[in-house]
Motif scaffolding. Sequence first.
Motif, PDB file in Angstrom:
ATOM      1  N   ARG A  19       0.848  -1.186   0.000  1.00  0.00           N
ATOM      2  CA  ARG A  19       0.000   0.000   0.000  1.00  0.00           C
ATOM      3  C   ARG A  19       0.883   1.235   0.000  1.00  0.00           C
ATOM      4  O   ARG A  19       1.704   1.424   0.903  1.00  0.00           O
ATOM      5  CB  ARG A  19      -0.910   0.009   1.228  1.00  0.00           C
ATOM      6  CG  ARG A  19      -1.946   1.115   1.245  1.00  0.00           C
ATOM      7  CD  ARG A  19      -2.837   0.984   2.475  1.00  0.00           C
ATOM      8  NE  ARG A  19      -3.891   1.992   2.531  1.00  0.00           N
ATOM      9  CZ  ARG A  19      -5.080   1.842   1.967  1.00  0.00           C
ATOM     10  NH1 ARG A  19      -5.373   0.731   1.312  1.00  0.00           N
ATOM     11  NH2 ARG A  19      -5.995   2.804   2.058  1.00  0.00           N
ATOM     12  N   SER A  80      -4.221   6.952  -1.248  1.00  0.00           N
ATOM     13  CA  SER A  80      -3.487   5.692  -1.157  1.00  0.00           C
ATOM     14  C   SER A  80      -3.717   4.850  -2.400  1.00  0.00           C
ATOM     15  O   SER A  80      -4.746   4.970  -3.064  1.00  0.00           O
ATOM     16  CB  SER A  80      -3.935   4.904   0.079  1.00  0.00           C
ATOM     17  OG  SER A  80      -3.647   5.604   1.264  1.00  0.00           O
ATOM     18  N   GLN A  82      -3.670   0.879  -3.169  1.00  0.00           N
ATOM     19  CA  GLN A  82      -3.583  -0.495  -2.695  1.00  0.00           C
ATOM     20  C   GLN A  82      -3.270  -1.391  -3.876  1.00  0.00           C
ATOM     21  O   GLN A  82      -4.031  -1.428  -4.843  1.00  0.00           O
ATOM     22  CB  GLN A  82      -4.896  -0.921  -2.039  1.00  0.00           C
ATOM     23  CG  GLN A  82      -4.909  -2.361  -1.561  1.00  0.00           C
ATOM     24  CD  GLN A  82      -3.949  -2.602  -0.409  1.00  0.00           C
ATOM     25  OE1 GLN A  82      -3.831  -1.781   0.494  1.00  0.00           O
ATOM     26  NE2 GLN A  82      -3.258  -3.736  -0.442  1.00  0.00           N
TER      27      GLN A  82
END
Length: 118
Positions: A19, A80, A82
């Motif tokens: 991540r 973010s 992932q």
Amino acid sequence: QVQLVESGGGLVQPGGSLRLSCAFSGDIFSAYIMGWYRQAPGKQRELLIDSTSGGLITNYADSVKGRFTISRDNAKNTVSLQMNSLKPEDTTVYYCYAKWKFGSREAWGQGILVTVSS
């Protein structure tokens, strides 16, 4: 002036997950589309995915569809990436970017290396 700082890169085995995070500062976060691209040395930039502040997500790269997802926290000014089911060919430098919704203003992070290897 917008500043973007990525974190979370490193070495991961094939099939693993990682991540990446990007911290935004210097302007109004909600005024920017936030996204990620990657670029290997000597190769063209590959735009991956981005998200508006309202949660509209656009996927650009077939190579990562179904494996990479984006999320943003408008309260913390972070975005973010992932990355799941990582492959050796995902090895490269990843960049966070911010694109101003109302014009051509853009900013990029310094890049962070992701290495997928056993």
